[in-house]
Design a protein around this motif. Sequence first.
Motif, PDB file in Angstrom:
ATOM      1  N   ASN A 147      32.886  75.305 -52.974  1.00 26.28           N
ATOM      2  CA  ASN A 147      33.258  74.179 -52.125  1.00 26.28           C
ATOM      3  C   ASN A 147      32.164  73.987 -51.076  1.00 26.28           C
ATOM      4  O   ASN A 147      32.083  74.724 -50.091  1.00 26.28           O
ATOM      5  N   ASP A 148      31.298  73.007 -51.301  1.00 21.41           N
ATOM      6  CA  ASP A 148      30.143  72.811 -50.419  1.00 21.41           C
ATOM      7  C   ASP A 148      30.544  72.424 -49.000  1.00 21.41           C
ATOM      8  O   ASP A 148      29.884  72.794 -48.031  1.00 21.41           O
ATOM      9  N   SER A 149      31.621  71.667 -48.872  1.00 22.68           N
ATOM     10  CA  SER A 149      32.054  71.226 -47.549  1.00 22.68           C
ATOM     11  C   SER A 149      32.481  72.406 -46.686  1.00 22.68           C
ATOM     12  O   SER A 149      32.119  72.502 -45.502  1.00 22.68           O
ATOM     13  N   VAL A 150      33.228  73.329 -47.259  1.00 20.16           N
ATOM     14  CA  VAL A 150      33.683  74.497 -46.514  1.00 20.16           C
ATOM     15  C   VAL A 150      32.501  75.416 -46.196  1.00 20.16           C
ATOM     16  O   VAL A 150      32.439  76.021 -45.123  1.00 20.16           O
ATOM     17  N   ILE A 151      31.546  75.521 -47.133  1.00 18.93           N
ATOM     18  CA  ILE A 151      30.342  76.320 -46.876  1.00 18.93           C
ATOM     19  C   ILE A 151      29.577  75.751 -45.682  1.00 18.93           C
ATOM     20  O   ILE A 151      29.131  76.502 -44.803  1.00 18.93           O
ATOM     21  N   TYR A 152      29.435  74.445 -45.644  1.00 17.27           N
ATOM     22  CA  TYR A 152      28.741  73.797 -44.524  1.00 17.27           C
ATOM     23  C   TYR A 152      29.428  74.115 -43.202  1.00 17.27           C
ATOM     24  O   TYR A 152      28.775  74.457 -42.204  1.00 17.27           O
ATOM     25  N   ASP A 153      30.753  74.023 -43.188  1.00 19.78           N
ATOM     26  CA  ASP A 153      31.501  74.305 -41.959  1.00 19.78           C
ATOM     27  C   ASP A 153      31.324  75.765 -41.531  1.00 19.78           C
ATOM     28  O   ASP A 153      31.197  76.059 -40.335  1.00 19.78           O
ATOM     29  N   ALA A 154      31.306  76.682 -42.500  1.00 15.64           N
ATOM     30  CA  ALA A 154      31.164  78.105 -42.180  1.00 15.64           C
ATOM     31  C   ALA A 154      29.775  78.407 -41.609  1.00 15.64           C
ATOM     32  O   ALA A 154      29.637  79.189 -40.661  1.00 15.64           O
ATOM     33  N   VAL A 155      28.735  77.797 -42.183  1.00 21.11           N
ATOM     34  CA  VAL A 155      27.372  78.004 -41.684  1.00 21.11           C
ATOM     35  C   VAL A 155      27.236  77.414 -40.282  1.00 21.11           C
ATOM     36  O   VAL A 155      26.641  78.031 -39.384  1.00 21.11           O
TER      37      VAL A 155
END
Length: 207
Positions: free
Chosen positions: A29-37
């Motif tokens: 899930n790229d969106s969640v990865i972006y938020d985590a970074v």
Amino acid sequence: MKKNSVINLKGEKVSDITLNENVWGITPNDSVIYDAVRLTNLAQRQGTADTKTRSEVSGGGRKPWRQKGTGRARQGSTRAPHWYHGGIVFGPHPRTYKLKMNKKERVLALKSALSYKEANNEIIVLDDLKLESNKTKDMVNILNTIKATKNILIVVDELTDNLILATRNLPKVDLLEASEINVLDILAADCLVITKDAIKAIEEVLA
């Protein structure tokens, strides 16, 4: 999920390990990865920048000149924002940049990052990583032997003094316990070197 080879410190295959698909084989899930970074990067900001308002700068207690009769514009203080050495308007003040992220999103972000590593064949699984010495050159030889290159993230189930001392001077090598892994470090690494026990520890938490 395909089986991954488990190698020893000599680069020899000793067994196979099957990774849990719920951790290493999900659709990222790229969106969640972006938020985590973004969350990790913002948490590293100190937020200590500060400027003084007109009530905080020194001076300006007396009206600089009388209200009328001088031909100049009326002024109430020499520390108003438009004066030299005056207060700052809308300047930065101490604050926290930390964001909140719920537990399910954190878990999903970690799973997504690990799944990317597995899909791109960027994982080297070691049977064990116990060093007899704390010399950096010994660790370099091991990394060369197992063909770990570029930016390397080493994940173990338990840190040892020898392991810490042997890796701390290597500029492109990071060392973490399984309980400390995070999305930013995983994605920043070109090669994830992880022990068999560390995989079990990760799967116990995320599966």
